[in-house]
Scaffold this motif. Structure first.
Motif, PDB file in Angstrom:
ATOM      1  N   VAL A   8      11.805  -8.534  13.699  1.00 32.85           N
ATOM      2  CA  VAL A   8      12.542  -8.856  12.473  1.00 32.85           C
ATOM      3  C   VAL A   8      12.811  -7.579  11.679  1.00 32.85           C
ATOM      4  O   VAL A   8      11.882  -6.953  11.169  1.00 32.85           O
ATOM      5  CB  VAL A   8      11.762  -9.858  11.592  1.00 32.85           C
ATOM      6  N   SER A   9      14.083  -7.224  11.575  1.00 31.70           N
ATOM      7  CA  SER A   9      14.474  -6.039  10.799  1.00 31.70           C
ATOM      8  C   SER A   9      14.751  -6.393   9.345  1.00 31.70           C
ATOM      9  O   SER A   9      14.695  -5.533   8.475  1.00 31.70           O
ATOM     10  CB  SER A   9      15.734  -5.420  11.405  1.00 31.70           C
ATOM     11  N   GLY A  10      15.098  -7.662   9.111  1.00 27.67           N
ATOM     12  CA  GLY A  10      15.518  -8.094   7.784  1.00 27.67           C
ATOM     13  C   GLY A  10      17.005  -8.381   7.726  1.00 27.67           C
ATOM     14  O   GLY A  10      17.497  -8.966   6.769  1.00 27.67           O
ATOM     15  N   GLY A  48      12.159  -0.807   1.699  1.00 28.47           N
ATOM     16  CA  GLY A  48      12.529  -2.058   1.029  1.00 28.47           C
ATOM     17  C   GLY A  48      12.751  -3.185   2.028  1.00 28.47           C
ATOM     18  O   GLY A  48      12.377  -4.342   1.766  1.00 28.47           O
ATOM     19  N   ASP A  49      13.362  -2.864   3.185  1.00 27.00           N
ATOM     20  CA  ASP A  49      13.549  -3.867   4.248  1.00 27.00           C
ATOM     21  C   ASP A  49      12.191  -4.403   4.711  1.00 27.00           C
ATOM     22  O   ASP A  49      12.019  -5.608   4.899  1.00 27.00           O
ATOM     23  CB  ASP A  49      14.293  -3.273   5.443  1.00 27.00           C
ATOM     24  N   MET A  50      11.250  -3.487   4.906  1.00 29.72           N
ATOM     25  CA  MET A  50       9.923  -3.883   5.374  1.00 29.72           C
ATOM     26  C   MET A  50       9.259  -4.827   4.361  1.00 29.72           C
ATOM     27  O   MET A  50       8.722  -5.867   4.738  1.00 29.72           O
ATOM     28  CB  MET A  50       9.044  -2.659   5.612  1.00 29.72           C
ATOM     29  N   HIS A  51       9.319  -4.473   3.087  1.00 23.73           N
ATOM     30  CA  HIS A  51       8.712  -5.322   2.056  1.00 23.73           C
ATOM     31  C   HIS A  51       9.421  -6.676   1.967  1.00 23.73           C
ATOM     32  O   HIS A  51       8.774  -7.709   1.770  1.00 23.73           O
ATOM     33  CB  HIS A  51       8.705  -4.616   0.706  1.00 23.73           C
ATOM     34  N   PHE A  52      10.743  -6.675   2.126  1.00 25.26           N
ATOM     35  CA  PHE A  52      11.506  -7.915   2.114  1.00 25.26           C
ATOM     36  C   PHE A  52      11.038  -8.845   3.232  1.00 25.26           C
ATOM     37  O   PHE A  52      10.771 -10.033   3.005  1.00 25.26           O
ATOM     38  CB  PHE A  52      13.004  -7.615   2.258  1.00 25.26           C
ATOM     39  N   VAL A  53      10.940  -8.314   4.454  1.00 24.35           N
ATOM     40  CA  VAL A  53      10.504  -9.135   5.599  1.00 24.35           C
ATOM     41  C   VAL A  53       9.092  -9.647   5.360  1.00 24.35           C
ATOM     42  O   VAL A  53       8.796 -10.830   5.598  1.00 24.35           O
ATOM     43  CB  VAL A  53      10.600  -8.349   6.925  1.00 24.35           C
ATOM     44  N   GLU A  54       8.236  -8.784   4.866  1.00 25.83           N
ATOM     45  CA  GLU A  54       6.854  -9.193   4.591  1.00 25.83           C
ATOM     46  C   GLU A  54       6.823 -10.337   3.574  1.00 25.83           C
ATOM     47  O   GLU A  54       6.095 -11.328   3.762  1.00 25.83           O
ATOM     48  CB  GLU A  54       6.057  -8.000   4.070  1.00 25.83           C
ATOM     49  N   GLN A  55       7.612 -10.245   2.513  1.00 27.92           N
ATOM     50  CA  GLN A  55       7.650 -11.301   1.495  1.00 27.92           C
ATOM     51  C   GLN A  55       8.201 -12.608   2.065  1.00 27.92           C
ATOM     52  O   GLN A  55       7.683 -13.688   1.763  1.00 27.92           O
ATOM     53  CB  GLN A  55       8.499 -10.852   0.297  1.00 27.92           C
ATOM     54  N   VAL A 168      21.207  -5.968   4.225  1.00 28.53           N
ATOM     55  CA  VAL A 168      22.282  -5.290   4.949  1.00 28.53           C
ATOM     56  C   VAL A 168      21.905  -3.817   5.081  1.00 28.53           C
ATOM     57  O   VAL A 168      21.638  -3.138   4.092  1.00 28.53           O
ATOM     58  CB  VAL A 168      23.633  -5.451   4.219  1.00 28.53           C
ATOM     59  N   ASP A 169      21.883  -3.340   6.316  1.00 28.86           N
ATOM     60  CA  ASP A 169      21.575  -1.945   6.629  1.00 28.86           C
ATOM     61  C   ASP A 169      22.814  -1.102   6.326  1.00 28.86           C
ATOM     62  O   ASP A 169      23.858  -1.285   6.946  1.00 28.86           O
ATOM     63  CB  ASP A 169      21.186  -1.849   8.103  1.00 28.86           C
TER      64      ASP A 169
END
Length: 192
Positions: A8-10, A48-55, A168-169
């Motif tokens: 999962v990249s987000g 920020g992507d990592m924290h988003f996926v974690e949340q 969005v990357d």
């Protein structure tokens, strides 16, 4: 009863894949966890992507596992291009988690459009017949691509219908990357 990791990249593709497999797991009785690899390429944005996926995983009660590496530094040391180093390190992380967590499979969110892009990339590079087969449903033993028959438009429609959040990357718009040029310029022209 299988244990399945979801890469999962987000982005919309992987968030939809996570949602679909999580929904199916509750009905069919298999275990799902999320695997996220932070490449150190986009600084605060990728963190920020990592924290988003974690949340998102926390909200759905899905176990979350993250790894990271400074891909630009490693690529400079090894002489690999950035994309190749990122891919190698990401799949090494997946394989390590697969062994550590006893995962039967790791699902990757590659889809029909990725298949077409990869085919064209390989064709342009002068690939032989093996490269022209592009992506397979199973990359290597245990690394699967369950969305390979689904288009990006279908994925985006599913995300909208089910209100699945995603990130969005910013590098996806950078035409200096060959894959992005094929996605933004070549495939739309071929479609016309």
């Amino acid at each position: 009863g299988d244990r399945v990791g979801v890469a999962v990249s987000g982005g919309v593709d992987s968030m939809v894949l996570l949602n679909v497999l999580y929904t199916l797991s509750r009905r069919s009785g298999f275990y799902v966890c999320a695997l996220h690899f932070e490449h150190g390429i986009r600084a605060e944005e990728s963190v920020g992507d990592m924290h988003f996926v974690e949340q998102q995983c926390e909200a759905m009660h899905i176990p979350f596992y993250a790894g990271s590496a400074d891909v630009p530094v490693i690529a400079a040391q090894t002489g690999e291009n950035l994309e190749a180093a990122a891919r190698r390190l990401r799949y090494e992380f997946f394989e390590e988690r697969k062994q550590e967590l006893g995962l039967a499979k790791i699902a990757i969110a590659h889809h029909k459009d990725d298949f077409a892009e990869t085919f064209l990339l390989n064709l342009l590079r002068g690939s032989g017949v093996a490269g022209l087969t592009s992506m397979k449903y199973q990359r290597t033993p245990g690394i699967i691509r369950p969305l390979l028959d689904i288009s990006r438009k279908q994925i985006e429609a599913y995300a909208k219908k089910h209100e699945i959040p995603f990130r969005v990357d910013s590098t996806n718009a950078a035409l200096k990357y060959t894959r992005n040029y094929i996605r933004s310029e070549i495939l739309p022209r071929m479609a016309k």
